[in-house]
Design a protein around this motif. Structure first.
Motif, short mmCIF file in Angstrom:
data_model
loop_
_atom_site.label_atom_id
_atom_site.label_comp_id
_atom_site.label_asym_id
_atom_site.label_seq_id
_atom_site.Cartn_x
_atom_site.Cartn_y
_atom_site.Cartn_z
N PRO A 160 0.84 -1.35 0.01
CA PRO A 160 0.03 -0.02 -0.06
C PRO A 160 0.67 1.23 -0.06
CG PRO A 160 -0.27 -1.19 2.14
CD PRO A 160 0.41 -2.05 1.23
N LEU A 161 2.10 1.22 0.08
CA LEU A 161 3.01 2.31 0.28
C LEU A 161 3.40 2.80 -1.18
CD1 LEU A 161 5.52 2.03 3.26
CD2 LEU A 161 3.28 3.59 2.99
N LYS A 162 3.46 1.90 -1.93
CA LYS A 162 3.70 2.17 -3.30
C LYS A 162 3.16 3.33 -4.08
CE LYS A 162 5.54 -2.13 -5.09
NZ LYS A 162 5.27 -3.24 -5.89
N PRO A 163 1.91 3.72 -4.22
CA PRO A 163 1.28 4.75 -4.61
C PRO A 163 1.58 5.87 -3.68
CG PRO A 163 -0.54 3.02 -4.39
CD PRO A 163 0.76 2.46 -3.62
N LEU A 164 1.89 5.81 -2.42
CA LEU A 164 2.22 6.99 -1.47
C LEU A 164 3.54 7.44 -1.90
CD1 LEU A 164 1.04 8.87 0.69
CD2 LEU A 164 2.09 7.35 2.37
N LEU A 165 4.31 6.65 -2.14
CA LEU A 165 5.76 7.01 -2.46
C LEU A 165 5.72 7.65 -3.72
CD1 LEU A 165 7.59 4.03 -0.65
CD2 LEU A 165 7.54 6.30 0.01
N ARG A 166 5.04 7.01 -4.73
CA ARG A 166 4.93 7.60 -6.04
C ARG A 166 4.53 8.90 -5.90
NH1 ARG A 166 1.83 4.10 -8.39
NH2 ARG A 166 3.57 2.56 -8.72
N TRP A 167 3.49 9.26 -5.30
CA TRP A 167 2.69 10.64 -5.07
C TRP A 167 3.83 11.42 -4.52
CZ3 TRP A 167 1.76 13.25 -0.50
CH2 TRP A 167 0.98 14.39 -0.80
N MET A 168 4.57 11.02 -3.59
CA MET A 168 5.66 12.08 -2.84
C MET A 168 6.60 12.34 -3.80
SD MET A 168 5.83 10.19 0.59
CE MET A 168 7.24 11.09 1.31
N GLU A 169 7.06 11.30 -4.89
CA GLU A 169 8.25 11.66 -5.63
C GLU A 169 7.52 12.36 -6.92
OE1 GLU A 169 9.99 8.07 -6.73
OE2 GLU A 169 10.71 7.72 -4.67
N GLY A 222 4.16 13.59 -7.68
CA GLY A 222 2.90 14.41 -7.67
C GLY A 222 1.81 13.64 -8.13
N ARG A 223 1.92 12.67 -8.46
CA ARG A 223 0.74 11.54 -9.21
C ARG A 223 0.58 10.30 -8.13
NH1 ARG A 223 2.51 11.70 -15.44
NH2 ARG A 223 2.63 13.83 -15.72
N TRP A 224 -0.81 9.92 -8.18
CA TRP A 224 -0.95 8.73 -7.57
C TRP A 224 -0.71 7.55 -8.36
CZ3 TRP A 224 -1.54 8.28 -2.65
CH2 TRP A 224 -1.96 9.29 -2.02
N ARG A 225 -0.82 7.67 -9.83
CA ARG A 225 -0.66 6.45 -10.65
C ARG A 225 0.49 6.48 -11.39
NH1 ARG A 225 -5.90 3.96 -11.02
NH2 ARG A 225 -7.43 5.59 -10.36
N ALA A 226 1.24 5.55 -12.04
CA ALA A 226 2.23 5.11 -12.70
C ALA A 226 2.00 6.17 -14.12
CB ALA A 226 2.68 3.76 -12.80
N PRO A 227 3.03 6.85 -14.61
CA PRO A 227 2.59 7.44 -16.13
C PRO A 227 2.19 6.18 -17.13
CG PRO A 227 4.99 7.67 -15.16
CD PRO A 227 4.23 6.87 -14.21
N GLN A 228 1.35 6.56 -18.01
CA GLN A 228 0.75 5.82 -19.00
C GLN A 228 1.93 5.81 -20.10
OE1 GLN A 228 -1.84 3.98 -18.66
NE2 GLN A 228 -2.16 4.63 -16.78
#
Length: 62
Positions: free
Chosen positions: A44-53, A55-61
């Motif tokens: 569950p931390l993956k999206p949170l860490l991505r957002w912190m780095e 500014g997006r919740w999902r990985a870029p398409q």
């Protein structure tokens, strides 16, 4: 950062609350269970860490 610490605290309390039941299992099952639980908490931390780095919740398409 507080969300990460809160998630870790909740996970630790949850796993610790089952320590009596886990302690009754055979030692190899305990080891496998604790290793699995030690890895699963990061999911569950993956999206949170991505957002912190980024500014997006999902990985870029692509």
């Amino acid at each position: 950062m507080l969300a990460i610490l809160l998630l870790i605290l909740v996970w630790v309390v949850l796993v610790a609350s089952f320590s009596a039941q886990i302690g009754a299992l055979p030692i190899l099952v305990q080891a496998l269970l604790y290793v699995t639980l030690g890895i699963v908490w990061i999911t569950p931390l993956k999206p949170l860490l991505r957002w912190m780095e980024t500014g997006r919740w999902r990985a870029p398409q692509r």
